[in-house]
Design a protein around this motif. Structure first.
Motif, PDB file in Angstrom:
ATOM      1  N   ALA A 114      33.868  33.590  45.625  1.00 48.94           N
ATOM      2  CA  ALA A 114      34.975  34.022  46.057  1.00 48.94           C
ATOM      3  C   ALA A 114      36.398  35.713  47.161  1.00 48.94           C
ATOM      4  O   ALA A 114      34.994  36.373  46.147  1.00 48.94           O
ATOM      5  CB  ALA A 114      35.665  34.132  44.907  1.00 48.94           C
TER       6      ALA A 114
ATOM      7  N   GLN B 159      42.342  34.106  39.463  1.00 45.57           N
ATOM      8  CA  GLN B 159      41.603  33.648  38.576  1.00 45.57           C
ATOM      9  C   GLN B 159      41.384  34.260  37.791  1.00 45.57           C
ATOM     10  O   GLN B 159      41.092  33.771  36.394  1.00 45.57           O
ATOM     11  CB  GLN B 159      40.131  33.115  38.764  1.00 45.57           C
TER      12      GLN B 159
ATOM     13  N   MET C  86      36.597  27.761  39.587  1.00 44.94           N
ATOM     14  CA  MET C  86      38.318  27.980  40.104  1.00 44.94           C
ATOM     15  C   MET C  86      38.323  26.606  39.666  1.00 44.94           C
ATOM     16  O   MET C  86      39.843  27.045  40.255  1.00 44.94           O
ATOM     17  CB  MET C  86      37.215  27.587  41.766  1.00 44.94           C
TER      18      MET C  86
END
Length: 306
Positions: free
Chosen positions: A198, A206, A177
């Motif tokens: 995530a 991202q 990340m």
């Protein structure tokens, strides 16, 4: 849409258990079997019978499976010298007939290093950058030529750069990340970028960072974008609750942070990630004794996203 099975053997699994899961992965039509690279149990539990080494495991599975891709999320860069790791991965790729995918990360779990006497350097990310350069450089050196590398942390001189993997190139996975350096590394070295654990929204952000880094680096090919998410699917609420309890998790928390619920709920959640650009999902299966879980996903989730 690829669905892959992702295991965490440091929580407690023998090679035979991993083999059973890998064979089920293959028989049920999943795309790949991946495993973590850790030597110490995390959280509660005794971790019995103890850790198994990622690349020794994959070498065994390379000879006992025939179709599925095999790889790591992620090999810890702190565990092995890059020249040695390049040899290991190339050998397993040859043993599998060209089915290896190579995820490499910086390493992060200090306690396992302390437990097994492995140095835990401060400059892990800088080392990771050099490791990627060394490993891909060794693989890409033409046969008959030698490879040199003069880095801050690693130096190689007159390496024959052998053996070569069966694939050219071996797909490299980078993930995480980080907002700047991680996307830049992916743009330079990776065929695939993995977003670990995530949310849908964070995944989208991202992926955009990596796409921007790839464009800035002048890449013309598109990376594969993937997610790793814990999975707990059930035919009904009771089965979902049982599977959540077996891994010590709350159902609502799993629904928020993973892929949990009925097959229809999980298919819907996968679709939301797909809208952000993800085309591959690593289903983190934590109860490795529950092969019926894989059968349910194969029967009622996979056909709807494939």
């Amino acid at each position: 849409m690829d669905l892959r099975i992702f295991t965490e053997p440091q929580q407690g699994a023998s090679y035979d258990t991993l083999l059973a899961v890998a064979k089920a992965t293959e028989d049920l039509g999943f795309d790949a079997f991946f495993r973590s690279d850790h030597y110490l149990v995390m959280g509660d539990g005794d971790g019995l019978p103890g850790p198994t080494d990622a690349w020794i495991t994959l070498a065994g599975l390379a000879r006992e499976t025939s179709r599925i891709r095999l790889g790591t999320l992620m090999t810890a860069g702190t565990f092995r010298l890059p020249g040695v790791l390049a040899i290991q991965v190339a050998q397993v790729d040859r043993m599998s007939g060209g089915r290896v995918e190579f995820g490499l990360g910086a390493g992060w779990y200090e306690a396992e290093h302390t437990a097994y006497g492995i140095p835990f350097p401060k400059e892990k990310f800088d080392r990771l950058e050099e490791q990627l350069a060394v490993i891909t450089g060794l693989w890409n050196t033409p046969i008959g030529e030698t490879f040199d590398f003069d880095g801050t942390y690693y130096q190689l001189k007159d390496s024959p750069a052998l053996p070569k993997p069966a694939q050219s190139p071996v797909p490299v996975l980078v993930g995480g990340m980080g907002a700047k350096r991680t996307p830049e590394l992916a743009a330079r070295y990776a065929a695939e970028f993995n977003v670990p654990f995530a949310s849908v929204e964070d995944t989208g952000r991202q992926i955009e960072r990596v796409r921007a880094a790839a464009k800035a680096a002048g890449r013309t090919d598109e990376l594969v974008y993937s997610n790793a998410l814990v999975v707990a699917v059930g035919k009904d609420d009771a089965e979902v609750a049982r599977r959540a309890a077996a891994i010590g998790r709350d159902v609502e928390e799993l629904k928020a942070n993973g892929l949990a619920g009925s097959p229809a709920e999980v298919v819907d959640k996968i679709g939301r990630y797909a809208e952000q650009g993800s085309t591959r999902f690593y289903l983190q299966v934590l109860d490795l004794s529950d092969l019926e879980h894989l059968e349910l996903i194969a029967a009622q989730v996979k056909p709807q996203v494939g």
